[in-house]
Design an enzyme around this catalytic site. Structure first.
Site, short mmCIF file in Angstrom:
data_model
loop_
_atom_site.label_atom_id
_atom_site.label_comp_id
_atom_site.label_asym_id
_atom_site.label_seq_id
_atom_site.Cartn_x
_atom_site.Cartn_y
_atom_site.Cartn_z
N ASP A 155 0.83 -1.19 0.00
CA ASP A 155 0.00 0.00 0.00
C ASP A 155 0.87 1.25 0.00
OD1 ASP A 155 -2.42 1.75 0.72
OD2 ASP A 155 -3.30 -0.25 0.81
N HIS A 187 -3.81 5.99 2.99
CA HIS A 187 -4.60 4.79 2.71
C HIS A 187 -4.03 3.57 3.43
CE1 HIS A 187 -6.14 1.46 0.12
NE2 HIS A 187 -7.20 2.25 -0.03
N SER A 380 -11.49 -1.52 -0.73
CA SER A 380 -10.18 -1.59 -0.08
C SER A 380 -10.32 -2.02 1.36
CB SER A 380 -9.51 -0.21 -0.09
OG SER A 380 -8.83 0.05 -1.27
#
Length: 554
Positions: A155, A187, A380
């Site tokens: 990520d 994120h 996600s």
């Protein structure tokens, strides 16, 4: 900045590959290129004058991708050993020549984005109801917190926050920044918190699914949330190379791009399959390109990995009121026709950790929850919760193979909100049942699958060697041959004829499957709703930074 990372390839080994000892094969390559250039490139500019393009070149036959690239005057950037492939710059005019060589496939080194969503339905109260819905809270009360299991997070980096309490045990930065513990986008920290945060920053209010699991940060994207296909393959290769040292058992991929080729040819799919075969359970997000059919993103389109869509838990602990999110990507996959997603879980207005000072944090102040948390929506985050669930299963049942973990998760789901395999898969995640059930096995294989061409018609009957709906691949004590509801009946599709309809709002329409084939040529621009796909939200094959806004994160 592009990261040209090559793991474990020394200069001597590369030189031996470049020289390519098979002299006769090299001569054949040169002859084929000369012949193709003479017939298909009439009037094209000389290779030296042609602009360069960055591509991933894979090989499935006798020809080496290194030799093939060099023969067209290309430059090798990275050579992979996880798959037979290279990242290279080649003259644009000679790309069709290279792609025409026997056993050689050429894929653009595409931009890939972490998965965000622009919601078309309003958010609800920020919630951590997924802990009750999946049974993770019940497992934690009985002592199963995922302890001893390492989850690798590919990520934007993971901030080393108190919520990870010394369990962020390592990492690598493939963006050139040299700090896997700095999340400039926000994120990766949010994803990691859903997987394994212990709630320290919120006084215990917002822990993750497996608060005792270890984490490994494999940073592939910086402050804009985007990376490249080649960097992802390098990241997967790094994870495989270091799996023993860190005890990596689960790998989370909350990112994706719209595939343009079969999973057999797609190098990212090849790489996740290679990781799977080394004993790493790979979990991928389905994508936020729904609600239309054929919108599953890569690598979630791969038949081996566990692909997760997003439901709305309505901020309640009961599964009875769950609904599907209309941003969640739906199957079948294009062009192969795989039945995806595999399962669904919470993915709307879920609460996790914030990364203060990050792009998302600064751009979305209304999404902040208290001093240390944040709220967000997207598949996600459904994938992250499922990766935590996989850690819970492995902590309770050490030694399970990826196929067996997949069997436990898919074979013990709660009924999904709509009961359609192409929308909510096998159903809603039930981590408690998966961790405590009897032995279950699912024997899948993607070996020898033929590539599917775009526009080809493919059967959707579950008879393949990697189809989770093929009951012949299953054994165990709890396997239910189909989800609840009328959409699936044993090994045949029933209901009305397929008409390309979509599930609108939160309900799948009544059109069903009969005989059931999927034709990629039926998928065209007219099926996309222009209000959901516009220039401000979609940039080529990736979501740009503007896609993150307060409505996405609230």
């Amino acid at each position: 900045m592009r990261q040209n990372y090559s793991s474990g390839t020394n200069a001597g080994h590369r030189a031996r590959l470049i020289s390519w000892r098979k002299g006769r094969a090299a001569a054949a390559v040169a002859a084929a290129i000369a012949a193709l250039a003479g017939t298909s490139l009439a009037g094209a500019p000389a290779a030296s004058a042609s602009p360069g393009v960055t591509v991933i070149v894979t090989a499935t036959g006798l020809l080496s991708p290194v030799a093939a690239v060099l023969e067209v005057g290309g430059t090798i950037l990275t050579q992979y050993h996880l798959i037979d492939a290279v990242d290279a710059v080649i003259p644009a005019a000679l790309e069709p020549v290279l792609a025409a060589l026997p056993g050689i496939s050429v894929t653009a080194d595409a931009t890939v984005s972490v998965q965000s969503t622009v919601e078309s339905t309003g958010p609800h109260t920020p919630s951590d109801a997924f802990l009750q819905e999946t049974g993770a809270a019940q497992l934690a009360a009985s002592g199963d917190t995922g302890q001893g299991v390492t989850v690798a997070v590919l990520d934007t980096g993971v901030d080393n926050l108190p919520d990870f309490s010394g369990r962020l045990i390592g990492g690598v930065d493939l963006t050139g920044g040299n700090n896997p513990y700095q999340d400039d986008y926000g994120h990766g920290t949010f994803v990691a918190g859903l997987i394994a945060g212990n709630g320290a920053s919120s006084g215990g209010q917002y822990p993750g699914e497996a608060p005792g699991a270890n984490l490994l940060s494999i940073k592939v994207a910086g402050a804009n949330g985007t990376t490249h296909l080649g960097t992802l393959i390098s990241a997967l290769q790094w994870a495989v190379d270091h799996r023993s040292g860190y005890g990596i058992k689960v790998l989370n991929l909350s990112l994706g791009f719209q595939p343009t080729e079969s999973t057999v040819l797609n190098p990212l799919d090849q790489a996740v399959e290679a990781a799977w075969h080394t004993g790493i359970t790979v979990v991928a997000s389905a994508g936020n390109a729904g609600p239309f059919n054929g919108t599953i993103l890569s690598p979630g389109d791969d038949p081996l990995v566990i692909t997760v869509g997003a439901l709305d838990d309505m901020a309640t602990p009961s599964v009875s009121d769950d609904e599907m999110n209309n941003f969640s990507s739906a199957g079948p996959t294009s062009p192969d026709g795989w039945v995806k997603p595999d399962l669904v879980t919470s993915g709307r207005s879920v609460v996790s950790l914030a990364a203060p000072g990050s792009t998302i944090y600064n751009n979305n102040p209304s999404a902040r929850v208290g001093p240390a948390n944040f709220v967000g929506s997207g598949t996600s985050f459904s994938a992250a919760i499922t990766s935590g669930a996989a850690a819970l299963v492995l902590a309770a049942n050490p030694g399970l193979t990826p196929d067996q973990v997949k069997a436990r998760l898919l074979g013990n789901t709660n009924p999904g909100p709509v009961g359609n395999p192409f929308v909510d898969g096998h159903g809603a995640l039930n981590a408690y049942a998966a961790a405590t059930s009897g032995p279950m096995n699912y024997h899948q294989s993607a070996a020898l699958l033929p590539p599917t061409l775009l526009g080809a018609t493919v059967s959707l009957m579950p008879t393949g060697s990697a189809d989770t709906w093929n009951v012949g691949l299953w054994s165990g004590t709890s396997w239910d041959q189909g989800p609840s509801g009328p959409s699936w009946n044993g090994s045949s599709w029933n209901g009305g004829a397929w008409n390309g309809s979509v599930f609108v709002g939160r309900a799948w329409n009544d059109g069903g499957w009969s005989g059931a084939a999927w034709n990629g040529s039926q998928w065209d621009g007219s099926a996309w709703d222009g209000t959901g796909w516009n220039s401000s939200a979609w940039n080529g094959s990736a979501w740009n930074g503007n896609a993150w806004n307060s409505s996405s994160w609230g």
